[in-house]
Design a protein around this motif. Sequence first.
Motif, PDB file in Angstrom:
ATOM      1  N   GLU A 183     -44.347 -30.221 -13.869  1.00  0.00           N
ATOM      2  CA  GLU A 183     -43.052 -30.321 -14.231  1.00  0.00           C
ATOM      3  C   GLU A 183     -42.370 -31.232 -13.157  1.00  0.00           C
ATOM      4  OE1 GLU A 183     -39.115 -27.653 -15.501  1.00  0.00           O
ATOM      5  OE2 GLU A 183     -41.109 -26.771 -14.956  1.00  0.00           O
ATOM      6  N   LYS A 184     -42.655 -31.029 -11.692  1.00  0.00           N
ATOM      7  CA  LYS A 184     -42.102 -31.537 -10.715  1.00  0.00           C
ATOM      8  C   LYS A 184     -42.264 -32.991 -10.855  1.00  0.00           C
ATOM      9  CE  LYS A 184     -40.533 -32.007  -6.624  1.00  0.00           C
ATOM     10  NZ  LYS A 184     -39.010 -31.735  -6.088  1.00  0.00           N
ATOM     11  N   LYS A 187     -39.900 -34.440 -13.868  1.00  0.00           N
ATOM     12  CA  LYS A 187     -38.515 -34.552 -13.375  1.00  0.00           C
ATOM     13  C   LYS A 187     -38.246 -35.593 -12.654  1.00  0.00           C
ATOM     14  CE  LYS A 187     -37.494 -29.614 -14.244  1.00  0.00           C
ATOM     15  NZ  LYS A 187     -37.039 -28.442 -13.574  1.00  0.00           N
ATOM     16  N   VAL A 188     -39.160 -35.630 -11.276  1.00  0.00           N
ATOM     17  CA  VAL A 188     -38.928 -36.673 -10.443  1.00  0.00           C
ATOM     18  C   VAL A 188     -38.897 -38.381 -11.381  1.00  0.00           C
ATOM     19  CG1 VAL A 188     -40.131 -37.930  -8.532  1.00  0.00           C
ATOM     20  CG2 VAL A 188     -39.813 -35.472  -8.349  1.00  0.00           C
ATOM     21  N   GLN A 360     -47.168 -34.351  -0.618  1.00  0.00           N
ATOM     22  CA  GLN A 360     -47.221 -34.601  -2.176  1.00  0.00           C
ATOM     23  C   GLN A 360     -48.421 -33.907  -2.860  1.00  0.00           C
ATOM     24  OE1 GLN A 360     -47.639 -39.086  -2.043  1.00  0.00           O
ATOM     25  NE2 GLN A 360     -49.695 -38.783  -1.280  1.00  0.00           N
ATOM     26  N   TYR A 363     -47.990 -29.817  -5.239  1.00  0.00           N
ATOM     27  CA  TYR A 363     -47.735 -29.592  -6.546  1.00  0.00           C
ATOM     28  C   TYR A 363     -49.064 -29.559  -7.608  1.00  0.00           C
ATOM     29  CZ  TYR A 363     -43.078 -30.693  -4.617  1.00  0.00           C
ATOM     30  OH  TYR A 363     -41.975 -30.836  -3.833  1.00  0.00           O
TER      31      TYR A 363
END
Length: 379
Positions: A183-184, A187-188, A360, A363
């Motif tokens: 999801e991260k 969204k980004v 990075q 996640y």
Amino acid sequence: MVDIKKVTTKKELRQFVQFYYDLYRGNDCAVPFLYFDELATLDRKKNPSFDYCEADFFLAYQEGKVVGRVAAIINRRANERWNSSPVRFGWFDFIDDPTVSAALLKAVEEWGRERGMTEMIGPMGFIDTDREGMLVEGFDELASMYINYNYPYYPQHIERMEGFEKSNDWVEVKVRVPDVVPEKFAKVTEMVRRRYNLKVHKFTRHELMKQGKAHEIFEVLNMTYQNLYGFCQLTDKQIDKLVNDYIGMADLNLVTGIVDGNDNDKLVGFGITFPSFSRALQKTRDGRLFPFGWWHLVKILKWHKTPIVDLLLIGVLPEYRAKGANGLIFDDLIRQFQRYGFEWADTGPMMETNDGVLSQWQYLESEVHRRHRCYKKML
């Protein structure tokens, strides 16, 4: 008694290359490098790095048998860039005998002193895209064709020698390819597209090979890596070689570009990945493509018969990192990895101090599974 001899003939150069295959034959974690590529890299007429690098190669003998090898290299452009005078040692391999490893490094030290060098660093190659660092953690992990593999006794030898100390560490991360894009990242990706008008660009072969986009990729690399340890910018001739060696045969679904829609679609980031050739190369005869080695590689290139994908090169212009361009790259590549059924991604070496890059992976399910070290000694 150890005899050190400088390589002066083609036969000796072939012995220099062959020694690695003989030393690691049957090792389940070591990966034989492509034989013709190794010879070309060490050939003064074929490697454009020799335009500004000086190098000699040395073999160690005991009772007439080759028991070790090392390259001594001076990268004049890098030394000028970093205002330093190191001689590099690379292609450093040897049997488990401290007198052999010490004799090889002594030869590099004397060679460097004769040319005015004041320190010795390594293992390093001619340029940053060559393999660099000595494996110090992860000896039971499968290597890749882009990194050094060595036995555990290597760092034990060098750390017992007087004057050597750690100069830099790189780590490699093993990343589970998720079933769903996190999801991260999603969204980004949406935020970056909306706020900054950054877009994923999938290249065509014509763009890369005929319209100069491949050169643009490596120009971004030059800007991205310019302040990293030991780096010096690639020349046009070196870029041409990298384009021919890698971009020309890449699966373009596994190559991702990021462009700025507010600046005439200027290329601002890229990711280059390849299916892992490690197991296929282990099935070749000492990294040779003939008579049957080519078939194992074709199966990887054409049908991706491997669960592992190698994250070969990723670069984003400094001013676009904070804008989330990296997220766009990974969002696209993860979808490609899912499509091909890859289970794991294996990163290239990343400096242990590069928190921005290492963060990075938080996640995703990931772990540091190998570590390479560069050593230095003042002369």
